[in-house]
Scaffold this motif. Sequence first.
Motif, mmCIF file in Angstrom:
data_model
loop_
_atom_site.group_PDB
_atom_site.id
_atom_site.type_symbol
_atom_site.label_atom_id
_atom_site.label_comp_id
_atom_site.label_asym_id
_atom_site.label_seq_id
_atom_site.Cartn_x
_atom_site.Cartn_y
_atom_site.Cartn_z
ATOM 1 N N ILE A 290 13.663 -3.538 9.249
ATOM 2 C CA ILE A 290 14.376 -3.572 7.970
ATOM 3 C C ILE A 290 13.489 -4.178 6.883
ATOM 4 C CG2 ILE A 290 16.297 -4.664 6.726
ATOM 5 C CD1 ILE A 290 17.960 -4.276 9.302
ATOM 6 N N LEU A 291 12.826 -5.275 7.197
ATOM 7 C CA LEU A 291 11.935 -5.909 6.223
ATOM 8 C C LEU A 291 10.812 -4.964 5.798
ATOM 9 C CD1 LEU A 291 11.652 -9.556 7.593
ATOM 10 C CD2 LEU A 291 12.734 -8.810 5.467
ATOM 11 N N GLN A 292 10.248 -4.246 6.769
ATOM 12 C CA GLN A 292 9.179 -3.296 6.441
ATOM 13 C C GLN A 292 9.698 -2.188 5.538
ATOM 14 O OE1 GLN A 292 7.855 -2.201 10.358
ATOM 15 N NE2 GLN A 292 6.071 -3.557 10.245
ATOM 16 N N ARG A 293 10.863 -1.661 5.843
ATOM 17 C CA ARG A 293 11.442 -0.578 5.030
ATOM 18 C C ARG A 293 11.794 -1.077 3.631
ATOM 19 N NH1 ARG A 293 9.031 1.550 8.466
ATOM 20 N NH2 ARG A 293 9.893 2.884 10.080
ATOM 21 N N GLU A 294 12.299 -2.318 3.553
ATOM 22 C CA GLU A 294 12.604 -2.886 2.244
ATOM 23 C C GLU A 294 11.337 -3.059 1.413
ATOM 24 O OE1 GLU A 294 14.743 -6.470 3.204
ATOM 25 O OE2 GLU A 294 16.684 -5.442 3.168
ATOM 26 N N GLN A 295 10.246 -3.458 2.059
ATOM 27 C CA GLN A 295 8.963 -3.600 1.374
ATOM 28 C C GLN A 295 8.492 -2.233 0.867
ATOM 29 O OE1 GLN A 295 7.184 -6.278 0.523
ATOM 30 N NE2 GLN A 295 5.525 -5.055 -0.329
ATOM 31 N N GLU A 296 8.585 -1.216 1.733
ATOM 32 C CA GLU A 296 8.186 0.133 1.330
ATOM 33 C C GLU A 296 9.052 0.623 0.174
ATOM 34 O OE1 GLU A 296 8.498 2.531 4.851
ATOM 35 O OE2 GLU A 296 6.796 1.551 5.820
ATOM 36 N N LEU A 297 10.350 0.375 0.261
ATOM 37 C CA LEU A 297 11.282 0.784 -0.782
ATOM 38 C C LEU A 297 10.942 0.094 -2.103
ATOM 39 C CD1 LEU A 297 13.775 2.476 -1.429
ATOM 40 C CD2 LEU A 297 15.179 0.541 -0.708
ATOM 41 N N SER A 298 10.617 -1.157 -2.025
ATOM 42 C CA SER A 298 10.234 -1.914 -3.220
ATOM 43 C C SER A 298 8.978 -1.319 -3.856
ATOM 44 C CB SER A 298 10.009 -3.379 -2.846
ATOM 45 O OG SER A 298 9.510 -4.089 -3.940
ATOM 46 N N GLU A 299 8.009 -0.965 -3.024
ATOM 47 C CA GLU A 299 6.789 -0.349 -3.538
ATOM 48 C C GLU A 299 7.094 0.992 -4.193
ATOM 49 O OE1 GLU A 299 4.100 -0.185 -0.218
ATOM 50 O OE2 GLU A 299 3.931 -2.361 -0.111
ATOM 51 N N PHE A 300 7.964 1.789 -3.567
ATOM 52 C CA PHE A 300 8.338 3.085 -4.143
ATOM 53 C C PHE A 300 9.054 2.905 -5.476
ATOM 54 C CE2 PHE A 300 8.336 4.943 0.343
ATOM 55 C CZ PHE A 300 7.123 5.595 0.151
ATOM 56 N N ARG A 301 9.929 1.898 -5.537
ATOM 57 C CA ARG A 301 10.653 1.644 -6.789
ATOM 58 C C ARG A 301 9.706 1.245 -7.910
ATOM 59 N NH1 ARG A 301 15.675 -1.439 -4.019
ATOM 60 N NH2 ARG A 301 16.984 0.390 -3.702
ATOM 61 N N SER A 302 8.717 0.419 -7.589
ATOM 62 C CA SER A 302 7.777 0.013 -8.637
ATOM 63 C C SER A 302 6.921 1.202 -9.081
ATOM 64 C CB SER A 302 6.896 -1.147 -8.166
ATOM 65 O OG SER A 302 6.029 -0.746 -7.131
ATOM 66 N N LYS A 303 6.538 2.055 -8.138
ATOM 67 C CA LYS A 303 5.784 3.260 -8.515
ATOM 68 C C LYS A 303 6.637 4.191 -9.358
ATOM 69 C CE LYS A 303 2.610 3.242 -4.600
ATOM 70 N NZ LYS A 303 2.194 3.905 -3.351
ATOM 71 N N LEU A 304 7.914 4.325 -8.995
ATOM 72 C CA LEU A 304 8.828 5.155 -9.761
ATOM 73 C C LEU A 304 8.993 4.617 -11.179
ATOM 74 C CD1 LEU A 304 10.815 7.526 -9.871
ATOM 75 C CD2 LEU A 304 12.566 5.969 -9.000
ATOM 76 N N ALA A 305 9.119 3.301 -11.297
ATOM 77 C CA ALA A 305 9.247 2.688 -12.625
ATOM 78 C C ALA A 305 7.996 2.964 -13.464
ATOM 79 C CB ALA A 305 9.482 1.184 -12.490
ATOM 80 N N GLU A 306 6.824 2.861 -12.835
ATOM 81 C CA GLU A 306 5.578 3.160 -13.547
ATOM 82 C C GLU A 306 5.557 4.615 -14.014
ATOM 83 O OE1 GLU A 306 2.068 2.198 -11.260
ATOM 84 O OE2 GLU A 306 2.903 0.264 -10.677
ATOM 85 N N LEU A 307 5.980 5.519 -13.137
ATOM 86 C CA LEU A 307 6.007 6.942 -13.486
ATOM 87 C C LEU A 307 6.992 7.220 -14.622
ATOM 88 C CD1 LEU A 307 5.803 8.612 -9.962
ATOM 89 C CD2 LEU A 307 4.028 8.573 -11.727
ATOM 90 N N GLU A 308 8.140 6.543 -14.594
ATOM 91 C CA GLU A 308 9.127 6.731 -15.656
ATOM 92 C C GLU A 308 8.574 6.256 -16.991
ATOM 93 O OE1 GLU A 308 12.517 4.680 -14.062
ATOM 94 O OE2 GLU A 308 13.245 6.467 -13.015
#
Length: 153
Positions: free
Chosen positions: A53-71
């Motif tokens: 769960i911690l690993q997936r949350e970390q990955e999700l956090s990274e994806f969210r930050s990349k998505l925010a950058e793309l937006e």
Amino acid sequence: MQIKVTTSIDPYLKASFEATKSIHNKSFSEILEEGIRQILDEVSPLESVRLTILQREQELSEFRSKLAELEVLEKQRKASKRDETETNPDIERYLEDFRNKKFSEHIESALKMLKNGSQPNWKHMAPMYQFSNEKEFRQWFIEKMNREGVIIS
């Protein structure tokens, strides 16, 4: 996230592992992680789940930050495009002339389709008219038909 780990291992075991690398196609760190996961599953399944769960949350956090950058980049691109169009009215006139020409080329076939009860391929036509989306193009096309007095009977 990965961290560097230094470990000691039996040299014969390491040599055997490297000799069979062409068979298993795994790195030493992948094998080490698999072994740790197996032991955690046996000893404490809950801890293994928490780790996953911690690993997936970390990955999700990274994806969210990349998505925010793309937006942000997309907004900047749109603003830049809008500024460019606003500062150059010639582009708007050229675009309108281009669209009017395309309209006169396609109105006959579009009318025929609409009269037969089918719809033109709005999705395919939108990029041809330099529209960014189908809805915006469809609205423009219908309004243009109304302005031109084109009636579907």
